[in-house]
Design a protein around this motif. Structure first.
Motif, short mmCIF file in Angstrom:
data_model
loop_
_atom_site.label_atom_id
_atom_site.label_comp_id
_atom_site.label_asym_id
_atom_site.label_seq_id
_atom_site.Cartn_x
_atom_site.Cartn_y
_atom_site.Cartn_z
N TYR A 121 17.09 51.89 6.13
CA TYR A 121 17.78 52.36 7.45
C TYR A 121 18.89 53.26 7.23
N VAL A 122 19.95 52.55 6.51
CA VAL A 122 21.31 53.34 6.47
C VAL A 122 21.13 54.68 5.84
N ASN A 123 20.27 54.58 4.71
CA ASN A 123 19.91 55.73 4.13
C ASN A 123 18.88 56.70 4.18
N GLY A 124 18.11 56.40 5.47
CA GLY A 124 17.18 57.19 6.03
C GLY A 124 16.01 57.46 4.91
N ILE A 125 15.64 56.35 4.28
CA ILE A 125 14.63 56.57 3.20
C ILE A 125 13.10 56.26 3.89
N ASP A 126 12.34 57.42 3.62
CA ASP A 126 10.80 57.17 4.23
C ASP A 126 9.93 56.25 3.31
N ALA A 127 9.53 55.39 3.84
CA ALA A 127 8.42 54.47 3.09
C ALA A 127 7.56 53.79 3.88
N PHE A 128 6.39 53.41 3.76
CA PHE A 128 5.71 52.60 4.52
C PHE A 128 5.35 53.40 5.95
N GLY A 129 5.43 54.24 6.10
CA GLY A 129 5.27 55.09 7.51
C GLY A 129 6.69 54.98 8.23
N LEU A 130 7.68 54.44 7.80
CA LEU A 130 8.80 54.38 8.55
C LEU A 130 9.78 55.56 8.25
N ASP A 131 9.34 56.66 9.07
CA ASP A 131 9.77 58.13 8.71
C ASP A 131 10.74 58.61 9.70
N THR A 132 11.42 57.66 10.55
CA THR A 132 12.35 57.89 11.59
C THR A 132 13.26 56.81 11.66
N ASP A 133 14.60 57.20 12.07
CA ASP A 133 15.49 56.22 11.99
C ASP A 133 15.22 55.13 13.05
N THR A 134 14.53 55.71 14.17
CA THR A 134 14.28 54.55 15.33
C THR A 134 12.99 53.37 14.68
N LYS A 135 12.11 54.12 13.99
CA LYS A 135 11.18 53.47 13.34
C LYS A 135 12.03 52.41 12.38
N ARG A 136 12.82 52.55 11.62
CA ARG A 136 13.34 51.79 10.80
C ARG A 136 14.20 51.08 11.24
N LEU A 137 14.95 51.28 12.30
CA LEU A 137 15.71 50.31 13.12
C LEU A 137 14.95 49.20 13.58
N ILE A 138 13.95 49.53 14.31
CA ILE A 138 12.79 48.61 15.00
C ILE A 138 12.43 47.61 13.93
N ARG A 139 12.25 48.09 12.78
CA ARG A 139 11.83 47.14 11.73
C ARG A 139 12.63 46.19 11.44
N LEU A 140 14.03 46.59 11.46
CA LEU A 140 14.99 45.45 11.06
C LEU A 140 15.06 44.06 12.16
N PHE A 141 14.62 44.55 13.00
CA PHE A 141 14.42 43.17 14.07
C PHE A 141 13.12 42.41 14.04
N PHE A 142 12.15 42.97 12.99
CA PHE A 142 11.19 41.97 12.93
C PHE A 142 11.38 41.20 11.64
N GLN A 143 12.49 41.35 10.95
CA GLN A 143 12.80 40.43 9.71
C GLN A 143 13.07 39.07 10.20
N PRO A 144 13.90 38.60 11.28
CA PRO A 144 13.86 37.15 11.85
C PRO A 144 12.65 36.90 12.47
N VAL A 145 11.71 37.69 12.96
CA VAL A 145 10.35 37.15 13.39
C VAL A 145 9.62 36.62 12.21
N LEU A 146 9.71 37.35 10.88
CA LEU A 146 8.85 36.87 9.67
C LEU A 146 9.58 35.44 9.39
N MET A 147 10.69 35.38 9.26
CA MET A 147 11.48 34.00 8.98
C MET A 147 11.05 32.88 10.00
N LEU A 148 10.92 33.27 11.22
CA LEU A 148 10.49 32.26 11.99
C LEU A 148 8.95 32.08 12.00
#
Length: 132
Positions: free
Chosen positions: A91-118
């Motif tokens: 997210y911080v470095n704006g790296i495109d991978a796995f279809g996460l090609d915008t800052d918004t997509k990369r930011l939203i993904r960050l919120f799913f890591q706690p979901v994976l943990m739960l």
């Protein structure tokens, strides 16, 4: 075998980890390397291969032991926490991978890591009350 929601969650997560681990070593290796932060002390390829092996082991652990071993859920949750800096770096470095090609997509993904943990904790029965 009882197919309740927890068992379905366990199987889906276990197979997802297996596929991700295989992807680390084969078809998605370059995408995973893009997520490894530059500050890691090892080569990006080593980190990707090693984390792939860990994901395969964790996937098998969930499938084989997860139903009866709550510690497997904790180990998987901690693994998801350990790889979180890679998601932040992406997210911080704006790296495109796995279809996460915008800052918004990369930011939203960050919120799913706690979901994976739960998910890992739930799938392995960590939240279940002990039966006497």
């Amino acid at each position: 075998m009882k197919f309740d929601l927890r068992n379905i969650a366990r199987w889906v997560l276990g197979f997802s980890l297996l596929m991700a681990g295989i992807g680390h070593m084969t078809f998605a290796r370059t995408e995973f390397q893009a997520q490894v932060p530059d500050w890691t002390p090892f080569s990006k390829d080593f980190v990707v291969l090693a984390s792939g092996v860990v994901e395969i082991i964790l996937g098998l652990g969930i499938l084989i032991l997860g139903r009866s071993k709550k510690w497997v859920g904790w180990v998987v949750a901690l693994f998801f926490l350990a790889v979180f800096p890679g998601n932040i770096s992406q997210y911080v470095n704006g790296i495109d991978a796995f279809g996460l090609d915008t800052d918004t997509k990369r930011l939203i993904r960050l919120f799913f890591q706690p979901v994976l943990m739960l998910w890992a904790l739930y799938a392995c029965g960590v939240f279940e009350k002990r039966q006497n």
